[in-house]
Design an enzyme around this catalytic site. Structure first.
Site, PDB file in Angstrom:
ATOM      1  N   ARG A 101      38.579  43.233  31.317  1.00 54.14           N
ATOM      2  CA  ARG A 101      38.733  44.580  31.977  1.00 54.14           C
ATOM      3  C   ARG A 101      37.690  45.231  31.274  1.00 54.14           C
ATOM      4  O   ARG A 101      38.166  45.901  30.163  1.00 54.14           O
ATOM      5  CB  ARG A 101      39.827  44.877  32.524  1.00 54.14           C
ATOM      6  CG  ARG A 101      39.866  46.301  33.443  1.00 54.14           C
ATOM      7  CD  ARG A 101      41.132  46.809  33.711  1.00 54.14           C
ATOM      8  NE  ARG A 101      41.039  48.213  34.251  1.00 54.14           N
ATOM      9  CZ  ARG A 101      41.293  48.224  35.606  1.00 54.14           C
ATOM     10  NH1 ARG A 101      41.371  47.146  36.341  1.00 54.14           N
ATOM     11  NH2 ARG A 101      41.319  49.436  36.184  1.00 54.14           N
ATOM     12  N   HIS A 128      34.338  43.499  41.340  1.00 52.04           N
ATOM     13  CA  HIS A 128      35.466  43.735  41.151  1.00 52.04           C
ATOM     14  C   HIS A 128      36.211  42.267  41.879  1.00 52.04           C
ATOM     15  O   HIS A 128      36.772  42.474  42.806  1.00 52.04           O
ATOM     16  CB  HIS A 128      36.293  44.682  41.463  1.00 52.04           C
ATOM     17  CG  HIS A 128      37.821  45.015  41.114  1.00 52.04           C
ATOM     18  ND1 HIS A 128      38.348  44.069  40.568  1.00 52.04           N
ATOM     19  CD2 HIS A 128      38.599  46.177  41.178  1.00 52.04           C
ATOM     20  CE1 HIS A 128      39.632  44.538  40.067  1.00 52.04           C
ATOM     21  NE2 HIS A 128      39.775  45.756  40.615  1.00 52.04           N
ATOM     22  N   GLN A 131      39.858  41.376  42.856  1.00 52.83           N
ATOM     23  CA  GLN A 131      40.500  42.272  43.768  1.00 52.83           C
ATOM     24  C   GLN A 131      40.243  41.702  45.107  1.00 52.83           C
ATOM     25  O   GLN A 131      40.982  41.724  45.994  1.00 52.83           O
ATOM     26  CB  GLN A 131      40.021  43.672  43.731  1.00 52.83           C
ATOM     27  CG  GLN A 131      40.601  44.483  44.765  1.00 52.83           C
ATOM     28  CD  GLN A 131      42.123  44.879  44.658  1.00 52.83           C
ATOM     29  OE1 GLN A 131      42.351  45.270  43.613  1.00 52.83           O
ATOM     30  NE2 GLN A 131      42.868  44.581  45.659  1.00 52.83           N
ATOM     31  N   ASP A 219      37.751  53.215  48.763  1.00 56.88           N
ATOM     32  CA  ASP A 219      38.193  53.256  47.170  1.00 56.88           C
ATOM     33  C   ASP A 219      38.140  54.747  46.757  1.00 56.88           C
ATOM     34  O   ASP A 219      37.428  55.462  47.480  1.00 56.88           O
ATOM     35  CB  ASP A 219      37.068  52.396  46.502  1.00 56.88           C
ATOM     36  CG  ASP A 219      37.372  52.162  45.103  1.00 56.88           C
ATOM     37  OD1 ASP A 219      38.740  52.529  44.605  1.00 56.88           O
ATOM     38  OD2 ASP A 219      36.621  51.967  44.249  1.00 56.88           O
ATOM     39  N   CYS A 259      42.156  49.359  47.228  1.00 54.44           N
ATOM     40  CA  CYS A 259      42.561  48.595  45.985  1.00 54.44           C
ATOM     41  C   CYS A 259      43.324  49.392  45.016  1.00 54.44           C
ATOM     42  O   CYS A 259      43.883  48.638  44.098  1.00 54.44           O
ATOM     43  CB  CYS A 259      41.243  47.949  45.170  1.00 54.44           C
ATOM     44  SG  CYS A 259      40.258  49.747  44.479  1.00 54.44           S
ATOM     45  N   ARG A 287      47.427  40.616  44.359  1.00 61.59           N
ATOM     46  CA  ARG A 287      46.394  40.405  43.179  1.00 61.59           C
ATOM     47  C   ARG A 287      47.149  39.246  42.209  1.00 61.59           C
ATOM     48  O   ARG A 287      46.613  38.445  41.491  1.00 61.59           O
ATOM     49  CB  ARG A 287      46.644  41.520  42.266  1.00 61.59           C
ATOM     50  CG  ARG A 287      45.655  42.733  42.912  1.00 61.59           C
ATOM     51  CD  ARG A 287      44.154  42.366  42.761  1.00 61.59           C
ATOM     52  NE  ARG A 287      43.657  42.311  41.106  1.00 61.59           N
ATOM     53  CZ  ARG A 287      43.444  43.349  40.354  1.00 61.59           C
ATOM     54  NH1 ARG A 287      43.463  44.370  40.923  1.00 61.59           N
ATOM     55  NH2 ARG A 287      43.300  43.075  39.096  1.00 61.59           N
TER      56      ARG A 287
END
Length: 305
Positions: A101, A128, A131, A219, A259, A287
Site C-alpha cells: 500500500r 485501487h 477494492q 469516495d 470504499c 475485501r
C-alpha cells in the site's frame, strides 16, 4: 506458472476477473475450507496508514493457512533509503508474495520489476484494484451480475477509485459513468484503456449521470496525502453528494457503495449510508474474500518456498 502481478485492474483479463470473483464467492461461503497458503508467507508493506487493508489481508492470509508478515515502512529499512529493487530481491527470497500500500505507482512498478514473486497493489495514487474486486463481488451478490449494469461514480474523477472503476467496470461488462467537477478529470490514458473494452462516459451533471443507474458510488473528496495540495476540495464537490434526493433518480433497486472511510455529511449523507439501498458494509467485508481469492489465483501452480 508464469509470474503474475496485480498492479492495476486490467492486469487481469475479463475471464480471469470472473474466475477470481467466483472463487471469492466460494471462499465467502466457506471461509476456512481452503488453505492454499499452508506453509507460505506473504509480506504486506504499508507506506500509508490503513485499517481495512491491513486487517483484511492479515486475516485473509491467515484463513488461507499462510503467515502474514506486516511491514511498516516507517520503522524498517524499506523506508530508510534502500532501493526498491534491492528490497524486492531480498523479500523474494523470504516470502511467496508481496502486497504493498503506497503512494507512487512508479514505486510499486519498480518493486514488481525486481521481484520474483507476485506483487499486489493494495492502493496507490493511481489505482485501487483490490477494492474494485470487492465492489464487483458486492454488485454480483446484490444485483445478480455485472453484465450490462450501469455504475455511476460521483466525486473526484481524477482519483484512484475513478480510474479503477473505469478499468474494472468495463472488464466486468458494466457501463461506467464518471461524474465530477471541472478540473478533476480522469487520466486520458486510463480512459482510453478502459474504452478499448467497453463504455465509459464522463458526465458533469449529477442528475444526468445517475439517471437509470444500478450502482452509485463515491469516495472522500480529499484522499490521503491531498490535505495540503492547495486545492479547494469541498466547494466544487458539494453538488456531487450522494443523498436521498439524488438517489431517487437512479433505478429503484440501485445500490450504493463507498470504499471507506466516509466523511458523513460531505460526499454521502447518513440517510443513504445507513439506508436500505446501502451495500457499504457488505462491500467492506468483501475485501477479505476478494483478496483471498486474488492471492490464491496469483499463487496457483507456483512452487512453495
Amino acid at each position: 506458472m508464469t509470474l503474475r502481478h496485480f498492479l492495476r485492474d486490467d492486469d487481469l483479463t475479463a475471464a480471469e476477473q470472473l474466475r477470481v470473483l467466483e472463487l471469492a464467492a466460494a471462499m465467502k461461503a466457506d471461509r476456512t475450507g481452503s488453505r492454499p497458503l499452508e506453509g507460505r508467507s506473504v509480506a504486506v508493506i504499508f507506506e500509508k496508514s490503513s485499517l481495512r487493508t491491513r486487517v483484511s489481508f492479515e486475516v485473509g492470509i491467515t484463513q488461507l493457512g499462510g503467515v502474514p508478515i506486516i511491514i511498516d515502512a516507517l520503522t524498517t529499512h524499506f523506508g530508510r533509503g534502500e532501493s526498491v529493487g534491492d528490497a524486492a530481491k531480498v523479500l523474494s527470497r523470504y516470502v511467496d508474495a508481496i502486497v504493498i500500500r503506497s503512494t507512487s505507482d512508479e514505486r510499486v512498478a519498480q518493486l514488481a520489476a525486481g521481484a520474483t514473486v507476485p506483487v499486489v497493489n493494495a492502493l496507490t495514487d493511481g489505482f485501487h484494484p483490490c477494492q474494485l474486486l470487492a465492489d464487483l463481488q458486492t454488485v454480483r451478490e446484490r444485483l445478480g451480475g455485472t453484465q450490462g449494469r450501469i455504475i455511476t461514480y460521483l466525486g473526484d474523477t481524477a482519483n484512484n477509485m475513478a480510474h479503477s472503476y473505469a478499468l474494472a467496470g468495463t472488464l466486468a461488462g458494466m457501463q461506467v459513468r464518471l461524474c465530477g467537477p471541472a478540473g478533476f478529470e480522469p487520466d486520458p490514458a486510463v480512459l482510453a484503456a478502459a474504452r478499448e473494452r467497453g463504455v465509459v462516459e464522463v458526465i458533469g451533471e449529477p442528475a444526468e449521470a445517475v439517471k437509470g443507474a444500478d450502482v452509485l458510488v463515491t469516495d472522500t473528496w480529499t484522499s490521503m496525502g491531498q490535505e495540503n495540495d492547495g486545492l479547494d476540495r469541498r466547494t466544487p464537490f458539494v453538488p456531487y453528494q450522494i443523498n436521498g434526493s439524488l438517489l431517487l433518480s437512479a433505478n429503484p433497486g440501485a445500490i450504493v457503495l463507498h470504499c471507506l472511510p466516509a466523511h458523513r455529511g460531505d460526499e454521502i449523507t447518513d440517510e443513504v449510508m445507513d439506508g436500505p439501498q446501502s451495500a457499504i458494509w457488505d462491500e467492506a467485508e468483501n475485501r477479505l474474500h476478494a483478496q483471498k481469492a486474488l492471492l490464491t489465483f496469483l499463487l496457483e501452480g507456483r512452487e512453495r518456498r
